[in-house]
Design a protein around this motif. Structure first.
Motif, mmCIF file in Angstrom:
data_model
loop_
_atom_site.group_PDB
_atom_site.id
_atom_site.type_symbol
_atom_site.label_atom_id
_atom_site.label_comp_id
_atom_site.label_asym_id
_atom_site.label_seq_id
_atom_site.Cartn_x
_atom_site.Cartn_y
_atom_site.Cartn_z
ATOM 1 N N ARG A 213 30.414 41.258 44.794
ATOM 2 C CA ARG A 213 29.540 40.526 44.255
ATOM 3 C C ARG A 213 29.671 39.813 42.732
ATOM 4 O O ARG A 213 29.538 38.778 42.436
ATOM 5 N N GLY A 214 30.322 40.937 41.909
ATOM 6 C CA GLY A 214 30.472 40.645 40.686
ATOM 7 C C GLY A 214 31.534 39.669 40.547
ATOM 8 O O GLY A 214 31.496 38.637 39.725
ATOM 9 N N GLU A 215 32.558 39.747 41.346
ATOM 10 C CA GLU A 215 33.618 38.489 41.341
ATOM 11 C C GLU A 215 33.244 37.140 41.301
ATOM 12 O O GLU A 215 33.508 36.178 40.833
ATOM 13 N N ARG A 216 31.948 37.040 42.623
ATOM 14 C CA ARG A 216 31.464 35.883 42.693
ATOM 15 C C ARG A 216 30.921 35.331 41.535
ATOM 16 O O ARG A 216 30.492 33.909 41.395
ATOM 17 N N LEU A 217 30.373 36.236 40.810
ATOM 18 C CA LEU A 217 29.508 35.780 39.485
ATOM 19 C C LEU A 217 30.314 35.594 38.556
ATOM 20 O O LEU A 217 29.757 35.234 37.191
ATOM 21 N N GLY A 218 31.318 35.894 38.603
ATOM 22 C CA GLY A 218 32.474 35.521 37.256
ATOM 23 C C GLY A 218 32.721 36.780 36.670
ATOM 24 O O GLY A 218 33.357 36.898 35.452
ATOM 25 N N HIS A 219 32.306 38.023 37.005
ATOM 26 C CA HIS A 219 32.686 39.128 36.262
ATOM 27 C C HIS A 219 33.998 39.512 36.387
ATOM 28 O O HIS A 219 34.470 39.830 37.398
ATOM 29 N N GLY A 220 34.574 40.183 35.366
ATOM 30 C CA GLY A 220 35.870 40.730 35.315
ATOM 31 C C GLY A 220 35.928 42.281 35.870
ATOM 32 O O GLY A 220 34.977 43.020 35.656
ATOM 33 N N VAL A 221 37.140 42.656 36.350
ATOM 34 C CA VAL A 221 37.337 43.929 36.350
ATOM 35 C C VAL A 221 38.626 44.338 36.042
ATOM 36 O O VAL A 221 39.702 43.517 36.083
ATOM 37 N N TRP A 222 38.889 45.608 35.237
ATOM 38 C CA TRP A 222 40.086 45.858 34.640
ATOM 39 C C TRP A 222 40.633 47.210 35.066
ATOM 40 O O TRP A 222 39.927 48.075 35.287
ATOM 41 N N ASP A 223 42.045 47.182 35.543
ATOM 42 C CA ASP A 223 42.415 48.521 36.080
ATOM 43 C C ASP A 223 43.468 48.748 35.179
ATOM 44 O O ASP A 223 44.336 47.928 34.713
ATOM 45 N N LEU A 224 43.757 49.872 35.057
ATOM 46 C CA LEU A 224 44.512 50.412 34.058
ATOM 47 C C LEU A 224 45.286 51.766 34.791
ATOM 48 O O LEU A 224 44.899 52.775 35.310
ATOM 49 N N LEU A 225 46.867 51.701 34.921
ATOM 50 C CA LEU A 225 47.405 52.643 35.503
ATOM 51 C C LEU A 225 48.419 53.114 34.742
ATOM 52 O O LEU A 225 49.465 52.629 33.980
ATOM 53 N N PHE A 226 48.294 54.296 34.204
ATOM 54 C CA PHE A 226 49.312 55.128 33.350
ATOM 55 C C PHE A 226 49.894 56.350 34.040
ATOM 56 O O PHE A 226 49.095 56.980 34.883
ATOM 57 N N TYR A 227 51.260 56.854 33.723
ATOM 58 C CA TYR A 227 51.889 57.697 34.581
ATOM 59 C C TYR A 227 52.166 58.871 33.348
ATOM 60 O O TYR A 227 52.322 58.750 32.215
ATOM 61 N N ARG A 228 51.991 60.102 33.721
ATOM 62 C CA ARG A 228 52.422 61.245 32.901
ATOM 63 C C ARG A 228 54.109 61.487 32.612
ATOM 64 O O ARG A 228 54.796 61.321 33.841
ATOM 65 N N THR A 229 54.260 61.358 31.447
ATOM 66 C CA THR A 229 55.818 61.317 31.212
ATOM 67 C C THR A 229 56.297 62.735 30.751
ATOM 68 O O THR A 229 57.476 62.869 30.794
ATOM 69 N N ASN A 230 55.656 63.702 30.286
ATOM 70 C CA ASN A 230 56.097 65.064 30.145
ATOM 71 C C ASN A 230 54.675 65.923 29.978
ATOM 72 O O ASN A 230 53.661 65.587 30.249
#
Length: 244
Positions: free
Chosen positions: A227-244
């Motif tokens: 529904r948000g996409e139809r209204l032009g709302h953005g969605v942000w995904d963040l993917l970070f991995y553990r290095t140590n």
């Protein structure tokens, strides 16, 4: 919030006041609401099979699930639709969900039963207790926090779940190489998340350009998101991995 084998009185009134815990102000308020008859029946019948409690102490995931498999943790799964979909799509993996609101727990258990899932377990307590008291270090392959409360008012930003100290505690529960996946539909919160993660010791962005990630196919799109996409709302995904 409860870790009892039976739900508390469903007539309990919600409170919008910040709730304190041994780690300070929680990032949620208890808008418990009323469980539907179906949710209550599912909770009463299935909690003993799928529920985990604080009193269980530090778990051994291999004993909990009866196998050694990729282990995912979703923090704040809401009504549980996405968690159930992910678990059904990846039967070779195991999933632990954490949610303080009983209607959501009942909804997930109902979905788990209808889909015949065996790879899901549920906590109905504060995630801080799950992290500190229930999960061994380096036991998780992925932690997911999808659309947490953005606390949009500046004076409430301290209540946001994604903070430096919380991220470091998550880091110790991830194996090296394990993923922390965040998603929000509030741009300001996305920027805050990115600032926290860029500065977080022991994490690196999966994106070579250091930016936000495309939505992985493994994260289901919710009705709210569509529904948000139809209204032009953005969605942000963040993917970070553990290095140590």
């Amino acid at each position: 919030m409860t870790d009892q084998k039976t739900p508390p009185d469903s007539n309990d009134k919600a409170s919008d006041s910040p709730v304190t815990t041994r780690r300070g102000i929680r990032s949620f308020v208890l808008r418990q609401g009323r469980m539907t008859e179906g949710q209550k029946k599912a909770f009463d019948r299935l909690w003993s099979q799928y529920g985990l409690t604080r009193e269980d102490g530090m778990i051994d995931p291999r004993q909990v699930f009866g196998r050694d498999a990729v282990l995912n943790l979703e923090i704040g799964f809401g009504m549980g639709k996405s968690l159930a979909e992910m678990a059904e799509a990846a039967p070779e993996q195991d999933f632990i969900g954490v949610e303080v609101h009983l209607p959501g727990v009942g909804s997930l258990l109902k979905d788990v039963d209808e889909r015949g899932l065996e790879n899901v377990r549920v906590y109905n307590i504060d995630v801080n207790d799950v992290i500190d008291l229930c999960l061994p270090d380096a036991c998780l392959d992925q932690v997911m926090i999808f659309f947490p409360d953005p606390w949009p008012k500046k004076k409430h930003h301290k209540r946001r779940l994604v903070q430096s100290e919380f991220v470091q505690r998550i880091r110790h529960k991830l194996r090296v190489g394990g993923i922390l996946h965040l998603a929000t539909d509030w741009e300001n919160y996305a920027e805050h998340m990115m600032e926290v993660m860029v500065e977080a010791e022991g994490f690196a962005n999966t994106q070579e350009d250091g930016g936000y990630s495309p939505r992985p196919d493994t994260r289901p799109i919710t009705k709210f998101e569509k529904r948000g996409e139809r209204l032009g709302h953005g969605v942000w995904d963040l993917l970070f991995y553990r290095t140590n």
